[in-house]
Scaffold this motif. Sequence first.
Motif, short mmCIF file in Angstrom:
data_model
loop_
_atom_site.label_atom_id
_atom_site.label_comp_id
_atom_site.label_asym_id
_atom_site.label_seq_id
_atom_site.Cartn_x
_atom_site.Cartn_y
_atom_site.Cartn_z
N ARG A 101 0.84 -1.21 0.00
CA ARG A 101 0.00 0.00 0.00
C ARG A 101 0.87 1.25 0.00
N GLU A 102 1.96 1.22 0.77
CA GLU A 102 2.86 2.37 0.84
C GLU A 102 3.49 2.66 -0.51
N ASP A 103 3.85 1.61 -1.25
CA ASP A 103 4.41 1.80 -2.59
C ASP A 103 3.41 2.51 -3.49
N LEU A 104 2.15 2.10 -3.40
CA LEU A 104 1.11 2.69 -4.24
C LEU A 104 0.87 4.15 -3.85
N ILE A 105 0.79 4.42 -2.56
CA ILE A 105 0.52 5.78 -2.10
C ILE A 105 1.64 6.74 -2.53
N GLU A 106 2.88 6.32 -2.36
CA GLU A 106 3.99 7.17 -2.77
C GLU A 106 3.99 7.39 -4.28
N ALA A 107 3.72 6.34 -5.03
CA ALA A 107 3.69 6.46 -6.49
C ALA A 107 2.56 7.37 -6.94
N VAL A 108 1.41 7.27 -6.29
CA VAL A 108 0.27 8.13 -6.64
C VAL A 108 0.64 9.59 -6.38
N TYR A 109 1.25 9.85 -5.25
CA TYR A 109 1.60 11.23 -4.93
C TYR A 109 2.58 11.80 -5.95
N ARG A 110 3.63 11.04 -6.26
CA ARG A 110 4.62 11.52 -7.24
C ARG A 110 3.98 11.71 -8.62
N HIS A 111 3.07 10.82 -8.96
CA HIS A 111 2.38 10.92 -10.24
C HIS A 111 1.53 12.18 -10.30
N GLU A 112 0.82 12.48 -9.21
CA GLU A 112 -0.02 13.67 -9.18
C GLU A 112 0.82 14.94 -9.31
N VAL A 113 1.96 14.98 -8.63
CA VAL A 113 2.85 16.15 -8.74
C VAL A 113 3.34 16.31 -10.19
N ALA A 114 3.77 15.21 -10.78
CA ALA A 114 4.29 15.26 -12.15
C ALA A 114 3.21 15.73 -13.12
N GLN A 115 1.99 15.19 -12.99
CA GLN A 115 0.89 15.58 -13.87
C GLN A 115 0.58 17.07 -13.73
N LEU A 116 0.56 17.54 -12.49
CA LEU A 116 0.26 18.95 -12.23
C LEU A 116 1.30 19.85 -12.87
N CYS A 117 2.56 19.53 -12.69
CA CYS A 117 3.63 20.39 -13.19
C CYS A 117 3.76 20.33 -14.71
N GLU A 118 3.53 19.16 -15.29
CA GLU A 118 3.60 19.04 -16.74
C GLU A 118 2.45 19.76 -17.43
N ALA A 119 1.37 20.02 -16.69
CA ALA A 119 0.22 20.71 -17.28
C ALA A 119 0.49 22.18 -17.54
N ALA A 120 1.42 22.79 -16.80
CA ALA A 120 1.64 24.23 -16.92
C ALA A 120 2.05 24.64 -18.33
N PRO A 121 3.14 24.10 -18.90
CA PRO A 121 3.50 24.51 -20.26
C PRO A 121 2.48 24.08 -21.30
N ALA A 122 1.79 22.96 -21.06
CA ALA A 122 0.77 22.52 -22.02
C ALA A 122 -0.39 23.50 -22.07
N LEU A 123 -0.81 24.01 -20.92
CA LEU A 123 -1.91 24.98 -20.88
C LEU A 123 -1.51 26.29 -21.53
N ILE A 124 -0.28 26.73 -21.29
CA ILE A 124 0.20 27.98 -21.90
C ILE A 124 0.20 27.86 -23.42
N ALA A 125 0.50 26.68 -23.91
CA ALA A 125 0.58 26.48 -25.36
C ALA A 125 -0.78 26.50 -26.04
N GLU A 126 -1.84 26.23 -25.26
CA GLU A 126 -3.15 26.07 -25.91
C GLU A 126 -4.17 27.15 -25.58
N ARG A 127 -3.85 28.07 -24.64
CA ARG A 127 -4.83 29.10 -24.29
C ARG A 127 -4.13 30.36 -23.80
N PRO A 128 -4.83 31.49 -23.68
CA PRO A 128 -4.22 32.72 -23.19
C PRO A 128 -3.61 32.50 -21.80
N PRO A 129 -2.48 33.17 -21.49
CA PRO A 129 -1.78 32.90 -20.23
C PRO A 129 -2.63 33.04 -18.97
N GLU A 130 -3.45 34.10 -18.91
CA GLU A 130 -4.26 34.30 -17.71
C GLU A 130 -5.25 33.15 -17.54
#
Length: 208
Positions: A76-105
């Motif tokens: 369970r601990e392996d899954l929880i840690e992996a989920v957390y790291r995955h969520e952080v990565a998804q969140l941070c990777e979304a920033a440049p993708a959003l900037i590329a497809e819509r106005p910055p604000e």
Amino acid sequence: MTDAAPMAGAAPKPDAAPKTDAAPRPLRADARRNREKILTTAARVFGEQGPDAHLERIAKEAGVGSATLYRNFPTREDLIEAVYRHEVAQLCEAAPALIAERPPEQALRTWTRLFLDYATAKYGMIDALRAIAATGANPYGGSREMIRAAVTTLMDACAAAGAIRTDIRPTDLAAALEGIALTSAGAEHREQAERLLDLTLDGLTARR
């Protein structure tokens, strides 16, 4: 003679040399998809039920067998840690993708909603993450630095477009987001959290 024991002092055969850890083999496409489905489903279920949610439910809702889940995440601990790291990565990777497809604000405003999704998932696992950290492990890695870098990317784009004030630092907005997450994380507080986000972003808007 065959099957004879090697003489004392004889040089070891080449295949007797110590083996080094080989690089992990890349996952097949279907295995990657299964892992992604498990992590995405687990983030949602942990956010709803907390870290004690049944892993069998996660496997079922992800559309995989329990054996597949445990093969990827033995504990369970392996899954929880992996989920957390995955969520952080998804969140941070979304920033440049959003900037590329819509106005910055608009990209910034959309990203802050994704931040709430991340905060809700983290809130559902926080006790387990703390327990993992208490063992000496570091489940958080450089998550705070990664998130602040994403905020900086978004704010730089907004500032370049003249959409936000330039006297507010990325660390200020990151601190505000952390405060909102601290006081309003959890699905039951989503409406309040979104109002606080709107209040924060309205205050960030460039004065005309």
